[in-house]
Design a protein around this motif. Structure first.
Motif, PDB file in Angstrom:
ATOM      1  N   UNK A  41       3.413   4.431   7.378  1.00  0.00           N
ATOM      2  CA  UNK A  41       3.703   3.962   8.744  1.00  0.00           C
ATOM      3  C   UNK A  41       2.812   4.679   9.751  1.00  0.00           C
ATOM      4  N   UNK A  42       2.596   5.962   9.551  1.00  0.00           N
ATOM      5  CA  UNK A  42       1.686   6.682  10.452  1.00  0.00           C
ATOM      6  C   UNK A  42       0.265   6.137  10.337  1.00  0.00           C
ATOM      7  N   UNK A  43      -0.149   5.786   9.110  1.00  0.00           N
ATOM      8  CA  UNK A  43      -1.468   5.170   8.950  1.00  0.00           C
ATOM      9  C   UNK A  43      -1.524   3.829   9.688  1.00  0.00           C
ATOM     10  N   UNK A  44      -0.440   3.045   9.568  1.00  0.00           N
ATOM     11  CA  UNK A  44      -0.401   1.766  10.274  1.00  0.00           C
ATOM     12  C   UNK A  44      -0.403   1.963  11.783  1.00  0.00           C
ATOM     13  N   UNK A  45       0.271   3.018  12.251  1.00  0.00           N
ATOM     14  CA  UNK A  45       0.263   3.307  13.689  1.00  0.00           C
ATOM     15  C   UNK A  45      -1.167   3.598  14.152  1.00  0.00           C
ATOM     16  N   UNK A  46      -1.893   4.393  13.374  1.00  0.00           N
ATOM     17  CA  UNK A  46      -3.280   4.693  13.754  1.00  0.00           C
ATOM     18  C   UNK A  46      -4.140   3.424  13.725  1.00  0.00           C
ATOM     19  N   UNK A  47      -3.900   2.585  12.705  1.00  0.00           N
ATOM     20  CA  UNK A  47      -4.643   1.328  12.646  1.00  0.00           C
ATOM     21  C   UNK A  47      -4.311   0.439  13.841  1.00  0.00           C
ATOM     22  N   UNK A  48      -3.022   0.379  14.208  1.00  0.00           N
ATOM     23  CA  UNK A  48      -2.617  -0.436  15.367  1.00  0.00           C
ATOM     24  C   UNK A  48      -3.180   0.135  16.661  1.00  0.00           C
ATOM     25  N   UNK A  49      -3.266   1.448  16.750  1.00  0.00           N
ATOM     26  CA  UNK A  49      -3.873   2.053  17.937  1.00  0.00           C
ATOM     27  C   UNK A  49      -5.354   1.684  18.037  1.00  0.00           C
ATOM     28  N   UNK A  50      -6.036   1.715  16.895  1.00  0.00           N
ATOM     29  CA  UNK A  50      -7.449   1.299  16.893  1.00  0.00           C
ATOM     30  C   UNK A  50      -7.582  -0.175  17.272  1.00  0.00           C
ATOM     31  N   UNK A  66      -7.324  -4.184   7.103  1.00  0.00           N
ATOM     32  CA  UNK A  66      -6.806  -2.870   6.734  1.00  0.00           C
ATOM     33  C   UNK A  66      -5.286  -2.819   6.885  1.00  0.00           C
ATOM     34  N   UNK A  67      -4.748  -3.456   7.933  1.00  0.00           N
ATOM     35  CA  UNK A  67      -3.303  -3.446   8.137  1.00  0.00           C
ATOM     36  C   UNK A  67      -2.593  -4.242   7.037  1.00  0.00           C
ATOM     37  N   UNK A  68      -3.171  -5.359   6.643  1.00  0.00           N
ATOM     38  CA  UNK A  68      -2.576  -6.159   5.567  1.00  0.00           C
ATOM     39  C   UNK A  68      -2.564  -5.366   4.267  1.00  0.00           C
ATOM     40  N   UNK A  69      -3.646  -4.643   3.981  1.00  0.00           N
ATOM     41  CA  UNK A  69      -3.678  -3.826   2.756  1.00  0.00           C
ATOM     42  C   UNK A  69      -2.643  -2.710   2.823  1.00  0.00           C
ATOM     43  N   UNK A  70      -2.504  -2.073   3.990  1.00  0.00           N
ATOM     44  CA  UNK A  70      -1.510  -1.000   4.121  1.00  0.00           C
ATOM     45  C   UNK A  70      -0.095  -1.523   3.882  1.00  0.00           C
ATOM     46  N   UNK A 110       1.528  -5.515  -7.489  1.00  0.00           N
ATOM     47  CA  UNK A 110       0.299  -4.781  -7.773  1.00  0.00           C
ATOM     48  C   UNK A 110      -0.913  -5.710  -7.706  1.00  0.00           C
ATOM     49  N   UNK A 111      -0.742  -6.930  -8.202  1.00  0.00           N
ATOM     50  CA  UNK A 111      -1.834  -7.899  -8.108  1.00  0.00           C
ATOM     51  C   UNK A 111      -2.120  -8.241  -6.647  1.00  0.00           C
ATOM     52  N   UNK A 112      -1.053  -8.374  -5.839  1.00  0.00           N
ATOM     53  CA  UNK A 112      -1.249  -8.656  -4.411  1.00  0.00           C
ATOM     54  C   UNK A 112      -1.943  -7.497  -3.711  1.00  0.00           C
ATOM     55  N   UNK A 113      -1.546  -6.274  -4.052  1.00  0.00           N
ATOM     56  CA  UNK A 113      -2.163  -5.096  -3.427  1.00  0.00           C
ATOM     57  C   UNK A 113      -3.635  -4.978  -3.810  1.00  0.00           C
ATOM     58  N   UNK A 114      -3.959  -5.297  -5.057  1.00  0.00           N
ATOM     59  CA  UNK A 114      -5.354  -5.253  -5.482  1.00  0.00           C
ATOM     60  C   UNK A 114      -6.183  -6.332  -4.773  1.00  0.00           C
ATOM     61  N   UNK A 115      -5.556  -7.491  -4.564  1.00  0.00           N
ATOM     62  CA  UNK A 115      -6.269  -8.564  -3.866  1.00  0.00           C
ATOM     63  C   UNK A 115      -6.551  -8.177  -2.414  1.00  0.00           C
ATOM     64  N   UNK A 116      -5.567  -7.599  -1.721  1.00  0.00           N
ATOM     65  CA  UNK A 116      -5.794  -7.174  -0.333  1.00  0.00           C
ATOM     66  C   UNK A 116      -6.804  -6.042  -0.272  1.00  0.00           C
ATOM     67  N   UNK A 117      -6.827  -5.178  -1.308  1.00  0.00           N
ATOM     68  CA  UNK A 117      -7.826  -4.107  -1.338  1.00  0.00           C
ATOM     69  C   UNK A 117      -9.234  -4.695  -1.461  1.00  0.00           C
ATOM     70  N   UNK A 118      -9.390  -5.769  -2.267  1.00  0.00           N
ATOM     71  CA  UNK A 118     -10.705  -6.408  -2.395  1.00  0.00           C
ATOM     72  C   UNK A 118     -11.119  -7.080  -1.078  1.00  0.00           C
ATOM     73  N   UNK A 119     -10.137  -7.722  -0.408  1.00  0.00           N
ATOM     74  CA  UNK A 119     -10.435  -8.341   0.895  1.00  0.00           C
ATOM     75  C   UNK A 119     -10.884  -7.277   1.892  1.00  0.00           C
ATOM     76  N   UNK A 120     -10.221  -6.122   1.880  1.00  0.00           N
ATOM     77  CA  UNK A 120     -10.603  -5.049   2.787  1.00  0.00           C
ATOM     78  C   UNK A 120     -12.016  -4.557   2.480  1.00  0.00           C
TER      79      UNK A 120
END
Length: 638
Positions: free
Chosen positions: A224-233, A464-468, A433-443
């Motif tokens: 959540x803190x990572x997402x907060x930093x991403x949302x701030x950016x 990046x937010x979708x992957x998080x 896990x397959x969904x997370x790997x797919x979002x990691x590839x998109x990122x």
């Protein structure tokens, strides 16, 4: 009537009484047959098998009792120890388990209840033995001369009579009442033992499950803190676009609302983490803030193989099943007690001694007396009380048979539900896990595009937010999967085995030893003795190496000290469930012992200080341990 005729009449009454009453054979309970496999077991891998639930306890053959058997054979006897939490590969969790086994109030209470049951059994066994007493009586009577057989002292004054005798009384177990009472009391000890095991099973499962919740809360906070930093950016990027007239005010407010929503979740996540930490401290027998937990996440745990045995035979070894079974068998013994009480009790008593009006008479042969009495007491009328007691015992036994069946069915249901939960959570975790790997590839693709100017900052931040979010869901499901495995281990009733104990009334575990027990017992390391810190209550053998490791880990400056275990000798000394008194020994003086005890009290551990000498006598009795416990508790208030 001659003595010979009276004796014949007595034995005739006993013989006739034995031919009356209730049937000698009780109806057998129905046999309960479990299916060979659990409903969802086919979906699990059988490449690995769970250990026997109680590898340190021999198989028990029960004749004439309702028995539950699994189709295909008797219970398994795998000798592998059931330390299932070690499969997670986490040193911090292993330390928490050690501290819980050493200091949990629930486990300490359960240990003491086992000792109490053993004391009650010892009292019942003592009731079958003759009782011998030495009554000393001084009687005063006014007026004098009214006691038959005692010479009058004359006059109308007060007459004194002295009586010094040795008396003995005994109730022979003619109808089997004492034998049934002893059997029932012994089974109540077994019930208390299995209840302690059930408490340990529940406490350890709750501890490990709560620890996983604590790690999952850490993951949620970090992500959540990572997402907060991403949302701030992202908010900063939209602000720049708005300044360049490439975005609208609505876009800015939408990003600002998303950021505020994320920030609002952080306090609740931190509260969940703090509550999990407080629950861990309670289970480990301390207060919040004393554990010093790390801030790692679920990824610090190894995901173990979910394989389980396909047979339902482990259900018969679950502590709660064995506890109800012991209660059922004790209820059967209570029927025999009630049946025996329908018959006339027999008792014998005798006394001999001296009686006279003065002390001088107590040593003169002419004042010697004796008597012997045999009593048979048939009950003519009791309003049906004894018959009702027997009927009540019979119905209680029938209730326990039904309770035993219900407990087995409940155990089978819990295992099947746990297997289904493991299967469903594993499938969800694989898909996520397959969904997370797919979002990691998109990122990764968006980062490459951003590097060559083909993607905007907003697009990159959104990827990046979708992957998080996908990563957070993956870690959450991983924690849920581990919890489902813990529920499965708990449902199967897997119990750790106690280490092999050295023989002898007492032995020593040095705090600088890495192995739980030395090669041979050491009855005394120092003839001069010294000072000791006594730990409260009694402990089971399973807890001894955990206590040794816990003390060594939390107090590393105690390498010159030792943990002395004294085996209690009433009822449990020869069984795998032997109870032990513990003390930390080899303090040079009282001041150092008091200082160490003060450190223990700061960590919410009870203790007391006493002088100590090396053990050279047989183990203490449970009664002596109970007396010493009062001194330990009194030492808390020093």
């Amino acid at each position: 009537m001659s003595p010979d005729l009276r004796l014949r009449l007595l034995f005739a009454s006993l013989w006739l009484g034995g031919c009356t009453g209730v049937p000698a054979v009780l109806p057998d309970a129905p046999q309960l047959v479990l299916p060979q496999h659990h409903l969802h077991a086919d979906a699990m891998s059988d490449s690995d098998t769970m250990p026997d639930a109680h590898p340190d306890r021999p198989a028990d053959t029960r004749a004439g009792e309702p028995a539950a058997t699994a189709a295909g054979g008797a219970p398994a006897t795998d000798s592998t120890a059931g330390r299932w939490w070690s499969r997670l590969g986490c040193a911090e969790l292993d330390q928490l388990v050690d501290r819980t086994l050493a200091n949990s109030p629930d486990l300490r209470i359960a240990n003491l209840q086992v000792v109490q049951a053993a004391l009650r059994e010892a009292s019942v066994r003592a009731g079958a033995l003759p009782e011998i007493s030495t009554p000393l009586t001084r009687a005063l009577q006014y007026p004098a001369g009214q006691i038959p057989g005692v010479p009058s002292t004359g006059g109308a004054g007060i007459q004194q009579t002295l009586l010094a005798t040795v008396s003995a009384s005994w109730k022979p177990d003619v109808w089997g009442e004492q034998q049934a009472l002893q059997e029932s009391a012994g089974l109540q000890v077994q019930r208390a033992i299995h209840q302690r095991e059930d408490v340990q099973r529940t406490v350890l499962a709750n501890l490990v499950g709560t620890y996983i919740s604590y790690l999952a809360a850490n993951d949620a906070i970090h992500l959540t803190r990572d997402e907060v930093r991403t949302s701030q950016d992202a908010l900063h990027s939209v602000q720049q676009s708005l300044d360049a007239h490439d975005a609208t005010l609505e876009d800015l407010e939408r990003n600002r609302a998303a950021l505020a929503a994320l920030e609002a979740t952080l306090p609740m996540l931190e509260l969940q983490r703090d509550q999990a930490a407080s629950a861990l401290a309670f289970l480990a027998g301390t207060t919040p803030g004393q554990l010093g937990l790390s801030d790692t996440g679920v990824d610090s745990l190894r995901v173990p193989d979910a394989s389980v045995p396909l047979s339902t035979r482990l259900l018969l070894q679950r502590p709660d099943v064995q506890m109800v079974e012991a209660r059922m068998r004790a209820a059967r013994a209570d029927i025999a007690v009630a049946r025996a009480r329908l018959l006339p009790p027999v008792s014998f008593s005798a006394q001999s001694g001296f009686s006279g009006t003065g002390l001088a008479h107590l040593l003169q042969s002419q004042f010697f007396l004796w008597d012997a009495v045999a009593t048979l007491t048939p009950v003519i009328f009791d309003g049906g009380r004894r018959a009702n007691d027997q009927a009540l015992s019979q119905r209680t036994h029938e209730e326990m048979v039904s309770t035993y069946q219900r407990t087995l069915l409940q155990a089978a249901r819990e295992v099947d539900d746990a297997l289904a939960n493991v299967q469903a959570t594993r499938a969800r975790m694989g898909a996520q896990q397959a969904a997370e790997q797919a979002t990691a590839r998109i990122l990764a693709l968006n980062r490459q595009a951003f590097g060559i100017g083909a993607a905007s900052t907003a697009t990159l931040l959104e990827a990046q937010r979708v992957w998080q979010q996908a990563r957070a869901e993956q870690l959450r499901l991983q924690g849920e999967y581990l919890k489902s495995l813990i529920s499965l281990y708990q449902a199967l009733g897997i119990m750790p085995a106690a280490d092999t104990l050295p023989e002898g009334a007492a032995f020593t575990l040095w705090l600088d030893e890495t192995t739980p027990y030395p090669g041979k017992p050491q009855p005394g390391e120092s003839d001069a003795g010294g000072w000791a810190v006594n730990l409260p209550g009694v402990q089971h053998a399973i807890a001894l190496p955990a206590i040794q490791r816990d003390l060594r880990r939390r107090y590393p400056d105690t390498s010159s000290l030792a943990l002395q275990a004294t085996r209690l000798t009433d009822g449990l000394n020869d069984s795998p469930d032997a109870a032990f008194e513990l003390r930390v020994v080899h303090f040079a003086d009282e001041a150092s012992a008091q200082a160490f005890c003060a450190r223990l009290r700061q960590d919410q551990q009870l203790c007391s200080v006493s002088a100590w000498t090396a053990p050279t006598l047989p183990g203490r009795t449970v009664a002596a341990a109970a007396a010493a416990a009062a001194g330990t508790l009194a030492g808390v208030h020093r």
